[in-house]
Design an enzyme around this catalytic site. Structure first.
Site, short mmCIF file in Angstrom:
data_model
loop_
_atom_site.label_atom_id
_atom_site.label_comp_id
_atom_site.label_asym_id
_atom_site.label_seq_id
_atom_site.Cartn_x
_atom_site.Cartn_y
_atom_site.Cartn_z
CG HIS A 1 -8.79 -6.98 -2.21
ND1 HIS A 1 -9.81 -6.94 -1.30
CD2 HIS A 1 -8.49 -5.69 -2.49
CE1 HIS A 1 -10.12 -5.68 -1.04
NE2 HIS A 1 -9.32 -4.90 -1.76
CB ILE B 1 6.19 4.30 -0.70
CG1 ILE B 1 7.54 4.11 -0.02
CG2 ILE B 1 6.34 5.01 -2.04
CD1 ILE B 1 8.64 3.62 -0.92
CG ASN C 1 -6.74 -2.77 -4.91
OD1 ASN C 1 -6.56 -3.91 -4.51
ND2 ASN C 1 -7.57 -1.91 -4.33
#
Ligand SMILES: NC(=O)c1ccc[n+]([C@@H]2O[C@H](COP(=O)([O-])OP(=O)(O)OC[C@H]3O[C@@H](n4cnc5c(N)ncnc54)[C@H](O)[C@@H]3O)[C@@H](O)[C@H]2O)c1
Length: 315
Positions: A177, A9, A122
């Site tokens: 991250h 997606i 993110n």
């Protein structure tokens, strides 16, 4: 080629590159694509499907538009969202991408009840937390991709310093991250020798700095978006490990439940990936300095998770 179905997606830069990478590997029977941009979805399906005829791969690529046509996937990868522009941090994407998760995940779960979900959007660790909350899936089935990418960035910068053979370099990056990620110097090796023993402390400091800024330096050069080849290849490696039940250890973002001394927070840690998703979290022995870095990385993630929790309270 296994008789498995992977759904993606978000068919932008990362999603399309992942589709192409997976199709060339021929490790699943079908790849379903979905994006709010229907023309883009169809264009990527056509282009990538036609590419597979050049080298005779068998993987079928399908463009879908309705949620009910995106069904029965073994793995669903979510790359839908907004990427960074120069000057933006990954954290600036928090609310906008959290809203996108809310709009996507309920139908993903409804039509793909057995799927393992890989999150790429993110800010990664906070988005995995959000996806866990919305989906109510167990933590082994909602996994974030970042550690493999950050480790590959570290390997690249070690390679630039040493010019050794690429396949002799092994790196490991844990934590969130973001700017507080934790490159593990003693575990990062060239031909089984820790880079501590081969590189000067100045070189190691610059490798750490470049690794942390690895994503931002590409954003600054591109100006219109963020990296996609290395993120796509890193995600493909996770998919391969799950579909082929390899049980290899990779750094992935998962919900911690007392591992490394933390709970109710998502962070990058070494995990064994296999058919059930995260089959085990591996606890490395961190030294005092690594523990301190890991703690501050966790604190940065908790700040973002708290923003999500506050937003939820106000609704
Ligand atoms: N985890 C990592 O290491 C990593 C690495 C690279 C990129 N990313 C993140 O991945 C995301 C995607 O990056 P990209 O470069 O492919 O961006 P992109 O803009 O090229 O693609 C994003 C796609 O998502 C689609 N989209 C937006 N909302 C949607 C929705 N509700 N439903 C379906 N599709 C929707 C857009 O139409 C677009 O095609 C960003 O959030 C980026 O920051 C993460």
């Amino acid at each position: 080629m296994s008789n498995k179905r992977v759904g993606i997606i978000g068919v932008g830069n990362v999603g399309a590159t992942l589709t192409y990478t997976l199709a060339l590997k021929d490790i699943c029977s079908e790849i379903l694509l979905k994006d709010i941009n229907e023309n883009l979805t169809k264009a990527m399906m056509l282009d990538i499907s036609q590419a597979t005829f050049v080298t005779k791969q068998k993987t079928k690529i399908v463009a879908t538009h309705k949620s009910e046509d995106f069904f029965d996937c073994d793995i669903v990868v979510i790359t839908a969202g907004v990427p960074r522009k120069p000057g933006m941090s990954r954290d600036n994407l928090l609310n906008i991408n959290a809203n996108i998760m809310e709009s996507i995940i309920p139908d993903v779960i409804l039509y793909n009840p057995s799927a393992i979900i890989i999150i790429v959007s993110n800010p990664l660790d906070a988005m995995v937390y959000k996806a866990l909350e919305i989906s109510k899936l167990p933590r082994n089935r909602v996994i974030g991709m970042a550690g493999i990418l950050d480790s590959s960035r570290m390997s690249h910068y070690i390679y630039e310093k040493l010019n050794s053979k690429k396949d002799e370099i092994e790196s490991f990056v844990l934590g969130g991250h973001g700017n507080e990620m934790v490159p593990l110097i003693n575990i990062s090796k060239v031909l089984n020798t820790s880079i501590n023993e081969i590189l000067s402390s100045e070189d190691i400091d610059s490798i750490i700095e470049d690794t942390k800024k690895g994503g931002a330096s590409i954003v600054d050069l591109l100006k219109t978006g963020s990296a996609y080849f290395a993120p796509a290849n890193s995600t493909a490696l996770m998919i391969e490990a799950i579909l082929n039940d390899t049980k290899e250890i990779y750094p992935c973002s998962v919900l911690l439940n007392k591992e490394y001394g933390f709970e109710d927070v998502v962070a990058g840690v070494p995990v064994i990936l296999g058919r059930k998703g995260v089959e085990e979290i591996v606890e490395f022995d961190l030294n005092e300095s690594q523990k301190a870095q890991f703690n501050s990385s966790i604190n940065a993630i908790i700040e973002l998770i708290n923003v999500l929790k506050e937003k939820k309270k106000k609704i």
